[in-house]
Motif scaffolding. Structure first.
Motif, PDB file in Angstrom:
ATOM      1  N   ALA A 146      14.376  23.723  -9.352  1.00 30.29           N
ATOM      2  CA  ALA A 146      15.556  24.071  -8.555  1.00 30.29           C
ATOM      3  C   ALA A 146      15.186  24.204  -7.084  1.00 30.29           C
ATOM      4  O   ALA A 146      15.924  23.753  -6.197  1.00 30.29           O
ATOM      5  N   SER A 147      14.030  24.801  -6.801  1.00 30.59           N
ATOM      6  CA  SER A 147      13.576  24.954  -5.417  1.00 30.59           C
ATOM      7  C   SER A 147      13.277  23.601  -4.781  1.00 30.59           C
ATOM      8  O   SER A 147      13.645  23.353  -3.631  1.00 30.59           O
ATOM      9  N   ASN A 148      12.635  22.726  -5.527  1.00 33.26           N
ATOM     10  CA  ASN A 148      12.271  21.415  -4.985  1.00 33.26           C
ATOM     11  C   ASN A 148      13.495  20.560  -4.668  1.00 33.26           C
ATOM     12  O   ASN A 148      13.425  19.647  -3.834  1.00 33.26           O
ATOM     13  N   ASN A 149      14.613  20.829  -5.342  1.00 32.34           N
ATOM     14  CA  ASN A 149      15.817  20.003  -5.159  1.00 32.34           C
ATOM     15  C   ASN A 149      16.977  20.789  -4.552  1.00 32.34           C
ATOM     16  O   ASN A 149      18.136  20.408  -4.702  1.00 32.34           O
ATOM     17  N   ARG A 150      16.671  21.858  -3.829  1.00 32.78           N
ATOM     18  CA  ARG A 150      17.730  22.740  -3.353  1.00 32.78           C
ATOM     19  C   ARG A 150      18.635  22.107  -2.302  1.00 32.78           C
ATOM     20  O   ARG A 150      19.762  22.566  -2.088  1.00 32.78           O
ATOM     21  N   PHE A 151      18.185  21.034  -1.625  1.00 30.46           N
ATOM     22  CA  PHE A 151      19.014  20.378  -0.616  1.00 30.46           C
ATOM     23  C   PHE A 151      19.689  19.107  -1.147  1.00 30.46           C
ATOM     24  O   PHE A 151      20.350  18.401  -0.394  1.00 30.46           O
ATOM     25  N   ARG A 173      23.762  23.025 -11.166  1.00 29.86           N
ATOM     26  CA  ARG A 173      22.928  24.077 -11.752  1.00 29.86           C
ATOM     27  C   ARG A 173      22.378  23.651 -13.110  1.00 29.86           C
ATOM     28  O   ARG A 173      21.235  23.939 -13.461  1.00 29.86           O
ATOM     29  N   SER A 174      23.187  22.943 -13.872  1.00 31.52           N
ATOM     30  CA  SER A 174      22.775  22.521 -15.206  1.00 31.52           C
ATOM     31  C   SER A 174      21.573  21.580 -15.182  1.00 31.52           C
ATOM     32  O   SER A 174      20.863  21.448 -16.183  1.00 31.52           O
ATOM     33  N   ASP A 175      21.341  20.921 -14.038  1.00 33.65           N
ATOM     34  CA  ASP A 175      20.194  20.028 -13.929  1.00 33.65           C
ATOM     35  C   ASP A 175      18.876  20.779 -13.971  1.00 33.65           C
ATOM     36  O   ASP A 175      17.816  20.184 -14.188  1.00 33.65           O
TER      37      ASP A 175
END
Length: 450
Positions: free
Chosen positions: A197-202, A208-210
């Protein structure tokens, strides 16, 4: 035009002021939200590991010349750790609750085993979900074998008839005994993969389900590992009794994969959360496997440069007694007091109060294995994590194993020795223990909050 804007601004300010009216108790000052006073508790069966800095890596000669544990000074924040390896008794509690949950949900379908809405006008959950009443299950066991008198005995017999589908069928039965088909015992769970989630936050395309990992894991240990791991060894008695016989209740559970172990940590956290929810108590941090840095730091027991958890550099005490369960000499397994595994409370604990941080069974950690990890991980709470997918090559499914086991020579018992195993494999010499992280400041930090 200026007057128009002034009027709009004036109305806006007036609206804000009106919407921010207070009851007067705080005199218009921001004082923060109120909450119950929180006192850190020490989880049952765990010991407190104070945070600190240590030199992680090889302290003795690198016998294998692997160079996979190069020295690096790192800092670890405080946490709680199981004082022993997870025993068969504790893991069996997980297996039994999964078994009962499946029996109640898929086979019995008896409303008596579910919570009933309270109050006269209470309505069922709008979503249609029903929740098992585990207090009722404790008083009315699902698998009672039809024992009991009167109504209780009749109800137990009725249960047995409904539960026949959970037993082995036809030619899979032996002497027509009712034995649970362990292939049915699977645990479904979900958790957030925070690193992804952190790596793809932008990434605006992500939802969210990803970042929610959903997994279904068979929970029963692979008891055949006692034969799979050793060719031409008569280990059938261990297959037949190690997990099922009460004589081994306090021995470390083995034959569990890394994925099974993670499922157990999720279940253990939810089990404790349910108790706290019923009493309005804040949750503790999730249960997890220790990172390899946490494991090594805890194994060292606060000592500097020690080779083994008890200090070292020797593996015997002054009386000549071996200090752990491993493979001494050229195969004299019995000289340390155990032929295979031993009770989880065997031998003396280290200075943190932890038992068998070396020997007995090696232990899964949360960290993924990379030979060069020490060169690129951070020096504060270091770890290397990778969420391996089924389609990934096997090299990406390696997880760090620490501590050495009953079948290993002394080198693998050293605090700094790293090993690995694949996350979907189960071994007769690998178990685990859990950690949960400390909330707030260090217990031993007596300084002011300011």
């Amino acid at each position: 035009m200026k007057n128009f804007y002034f009027g709009v601004l004036g109305l806006s300010v007036l609206s804000v002021l009106n919407s921010c009216k207070t009851s007067g108790g705080d005199r218009g000052e921001v004082r923060g939200v109120s909450g119950k006073a929180f006192k850190q508790e020490q989880p049952y069966g765990m010991v407190y590991i104070p945070g600190g800095s240590f030199l992680m890596g090889q302290t003795d000669q690198d016998v294998t010349f692997a160079q996979t544990a190069q020295n690096k000074q790192v800092t670890v924040s405080p946490f709680f750790m199981d004082e022993t390896e997870t025993s068969n008794a504790k893991y069996k509690e997980f297996v039994n609750q999964v078994r009962d949950s499946i029996a109640i949900t898929n086979y019995l379908q008896d409303d008596k085993y579910y919570y009933k809405p309270g109050g006269k006008n209470a309505k069922p959950d709008p979503s249609g979900k029903k929740y098992i009443n585990w207090n009722y299950v404790a008083k009315n066991p699902v698998f009672s074998g039809g024992r009991g008198k009167g109504k209780a005995g009749a109800a137990a017999s009725a249960n047995q008839a409904k539960l026949q589908g959970m037993y082995y069928q036809g030619d899979d039965r032996i002497f027509d005994k009712n034995e649970i088909d362990v292939r049915l015992l699977k645990y479904n769970y979900a958790l957030m993969v925070l690193r992804e989630a952190s790596n793809n936050r932008f990434d605006k395309s992500k939802r969210r389900s990803d970042f929610i990992l959903r997994d279904t894991v068979p929970v029963y240990p692979d008891t055949l590992c006692w034969l799979n791991d050793f060719s031409y060894a008569a280990n059938e008695p261990m297959v037949q009794g190690y997990f099922s016989h009460p004589a081994y209740l306090n021995y470390p559970v083995v034959g569990v994969t890394w994925r099974q172990v993670r499922a157990y940590t999720v279940w253990r956290g939810r089990y404790n959360d349910a108790y706290k929810d019923a009493r309005g108590i804040p949750h503790r941090q999730p249960y997890e496997l220790p990172t390899e840095a946490e494991f090594e730091y805890a194994a060292r027991g606060g000592r500097i440069g020690n080779d083994y958890p008890w200090g070292g550099p020797y593996i015997k005490n002054s009386k000549g007694c071996l200090l752990a369960n491993f493979k001494p000499g050229r195969g004299d397994y019995a000289s340390d007091g155990g032929y295979y595994t031993v009770s989880v409370h065997s031998y003396f604990p280290n200075d943190f109060g932890l038992y068998n941080m070396a020997g007995n069974v090696a232990e899964w950690t949360a960290s993924a294995y990379d030979e060069a990890a020490s060169t690129f991980v951070h020096d504060m709470s270091p770890t290397f994590n990778y969420e391996a997918k089924a389609s990934d090559p096997e090299v990406l499914k390696r997880k760090v194993v620490r501590g050495g086991s009953w079948k290993d020579i002394g080198y693998f018992l050293q605090n700094s020795t790293r090993g690995y195993e694949y996350q979907d494999t189960a071994k007769s010499y690998i178990g685990f223990r859990c950690v949960t992280h400390f909330l707030g400041r260090d217990i031993k930090d007596k300084r002011s909050n300011y």
